[in-house]
Design an enzyme around this catalytic site. Sequence first.
Site, PDB file in Angstrom:
ATOM      1  N   ASP A 105       0.648   6.854  -1.874  1.00  0.00           N
ATOM      2  CA  ASP A 105      -0.069   5.742  -2.387  1.00  0.00           C
ATOM      3  C   ASP A 105      -1.723   6.077  -2.662  1.00  0.00           C
ATOM      4  O   ASP A 105      -2.230   5.850  -1.480  1.00  0.00           O
ATOM      5  CB  ASP A 105       0.237   4.580  -1.372  1.00  0.00           C
ATOM      6  CG  ASP A 105      -0.404   3.154  -1.874  1.00  0.00           C
ATOM      7  OD1 ASP A 105      -0.548   3.066  -3.028  1.00  0.00           O
ATOM      8  OD2 ASP A 105      -0.167   2.501  -1.199  1.00  0.00           O
ATOM      9  N   GLY A 107      -3.390   3.870  -3.458  1.00  0.00           N
ATOM     10  CA  GLY A 107      -3.904   2.404  -3.440  1.00  0.00           C
ATOM     11  C   GLY A 107      -3.969   1.884  -1.878  1.00  0.00           C
ATOM     12  O   GLY A 107      -4.204   0.761  -1.607  1.00  0.00           O
ATOM     13  N   THR A 147      -0.919  -5.427   6.110  1.00  0.00           N
ATOM     14  CA  THR A 147      -0.372  -6.375   5.263  1.00  0.00           C
ATOM     15  C   THR A 147      -0.460  -5.903   3.741  1.00  0.00           C
ATOM     16  O   THR A 147      -1.580  -5.552   3.401  1.00  0.00           O
ATOM     17  CB  THR A 147      -1.271  -7.470   5.412  1.00  0.00           C
ATOM     18  OG1 THR A 147      -0.950  -8.025   6.925  1.00  0.00           O
ATOM     19  CG2 THR A 147      -0.507  -8.786   4.777  1.00  0.00           C
ATOM     20  N   ASP A 299      -3.491   3.509  -8.894  1.00  0.00           N
ATOM     21  CA  ASP A 299      -2.877   3.226  -7.795  1.00  0.00           C
ATOM     22  C   ASP A 299      -1.260   3.899  -8.199  1.00  0.00           C
ATOM     23  O   ASP A 299      -0.700   3.350  -8.625  1.00  0.00           O
ATOM     24  CB  ASP A 299      -2.691   1.793  -7.626  1.00  0.00           C
ATOM     25  CG  ASP A 299      -2.117   1.529  -6.320  1.00  0.00           C
ATOM     26  OD1 ASP A 299      -1.213   2.475  -5.710  1.00  0.00           O
ATOM     27  OD2 ASP A 299      -1.931  -0.008  -6.108  1.00  0.00           O
TER      28      ASP A 299
END
Length: 474
Positions: A105, A107, A147, A299
């Site tokens: 990832d 991102g 989160t 991303d």
Amino acid sequence: MFSSTLVIFSSLLCHLQAAFAVPGPSLISGQSITLSRRQRTARTVEDWAAWAKNEREALAVKYGGSSLSKRSQGMNLITNQNSDDIYFGSIAIGTPPTAFHVILDTGSADLWVADANCDTGCSHNDTSYNPASSSTFQNLSRPFSATYGSGRAAGDLFSDVVQMAGFSVNNQSFGSVTETHGFLFSPVSGLLGLGWQSIAVSKEPPFWQTLASKGAWSEPVMGFHITRYVFIDDSNAQFLEPGGSFTMGFLNSSLYTGSIDYQDLVSTPGFWTLPLTKLTIQGTTVSLPSGSASRAAIDTGTSLIGGPASMLQNIYAQIPGSQPGTGDWQGYWTYPCNTTVNLTISFGGPSWPVSPTDFQMTQINSSTCVGAFFASKPGIKGGAGWLIGGTFLKNVFSVFRYSPPSVGFAALSEDALSMNGVDGPPPTATIGSIATSVTASPGNLTSGRVVWTSGSVCGSLLVGCAVAVGVLLL
Ligand SMILES: *[C@@H]1O[C@H](CO)[C@@H](O)[C@H](O)[C@H]1NC(C)=O
Ligand SMILES: *[C@@H]1O[C@H](CO)[C@@H](O)[C@H](O)[C@H]1NC(C)=O
Ligand SMILES: *[C@@H]1O[C@H](CO)[C@@H](O)[C@H](O)[C@H]1NC(C)=O
Ligand SMILES: *[C@@H]1O[C@H](CO)[C@@H](O)[C@H](O)[C@H]1NC(C)=O
Ligand SMILES: *[C@@H]1O[C@H](CO)[C@@H](O)[C@H](O)[C@H]1NC(C)=O
Ligand SMILES: *[C@@H]1O[C@H](CO)[C@@H](O)[C@H](O)[C@H]1NC(C)=O
Ligand SMILES: *[C@@H]1O[C@H](CO)[C@@H](O)[C@H](O)[C@H]1NC(C)=O
């Protein structure tokens, strides 16, 4: 063809990914320097600062270490899960090493894996981390909680030896999570953030950044080639298929043609963010917002393309018969499947085409399709207006470059394109022979003394190899 159950599942996944692909920087660069590096615009002060810092650290490694500084390159085979929804690779943690499949990832910037005590959202069929089974485990005694939009992963922050593609960081911090919401679909049991430390929830140096900053790589780049399975040949795609490859320290020149067009990151490295400067659809240029709304986070952890709702309206306005979705499709647009959608995106350099196949996210009935551009929540990913995920990345070879901090794209080679849609066994988890090992620095990744070791060969993790290569130190 399609079934409504699959469609919903897919829709759910997409939502989740849009949500989770929250953090994520990365970089690329490569060995392609001899091939035609395009003329770069003048460097900014930040560019020079980054360059200067990297140079200083590289020299510290070169002259501060013992006898040698071994620079290396490594490759990790990727798996494509659920027809282009998720791309994952493999890492190993601990002594002896245990293999984990992790979402790659760009991102986000934290590493986390399922803990042996995970009781929510983890599949017990998959690998989990058990501190008691690793002789190199260290408890950093801090909670970890990341989160991601509507998703979350929480547990404790530990440190241990982490290996991937021939590289080893001997005290890499990571979240060992006892609870995840929304992300893990077997056999995946974790996520490797390839973004910059500045966006790490744990504040700890990301695995890749430690390697890059310590000069462990031959070239300060990571390269991605990801495959396409969606809607090819009526899709006989299996849940897991070969997904392409991820490289660190070099770029595989047989996967792209022509030059790599590098564009500087828009802001201080955090997410891998470029300006989205031009978008055409059906030959028409859509007017784009300026300022932060034009920022696009590149991303690999997002499967689609998210953008500001008002922009999506302008885009879909070029497709007769399109309309905003409702119900489960809220935030998406439907359009007539018989429309071939031609779209190009530019980040300041060439306009890269997105294939109509990728634009068509899915078909919901005999004549109606759903487009791959969805309305993202404003203010995600460091305020980026756009999330550029797999829908775009399947069309290019991508490079995430540490220094100068930039993202590059090149056209895929025939070799790379020929891998699309070819049914085959997914790769097994491998970490390769560990050739280069470094120690993480605390805080800001300033230089430290590093001793490079070349390790024993240990091929497939599944075979198990008790290596603990490495070791270092100050
Ligand atoms: C776990 O493994 C069992 C036995 O191989 C299998 O039947 C089950 O579907 C697996 N569960 C998941 C979530 O993959
Ligand atoms: C790690 O440290 C935390 C806080 O001190 C503690 O609650 C936890 O039980 C420890 N975990 C392990 C596996 O040592
Ligand atoms: C580069 O990619 C080609 C085509 O997939 C592959 O055969 C070759 O092994 C790769 N080279 C390296 C060094 O990874
Ligand atoms: C899309 O591109 C294809 C191939 O270049 C072309 O045949 C087609 O006419 C284009 N469609 C539109 C609507 O521009
Ligand atoms: C697409 O199909 C619709 C009917 O579903 C038809 O009205 C329209 O003309 C078709 N468009 C093209 C470009 O074939
Ligand atoms: C297909 O779905 C769209 C959107 O829900 C709906 O408007 C259309 O009537 C449906 N068409 C058919 C042939 O079922
Ligand atoms: C790794 O080890 C170095 C040297 O012992 C230390 O300074 C650093 O804080 C450690 N980092 C982590 C994440 O444990």
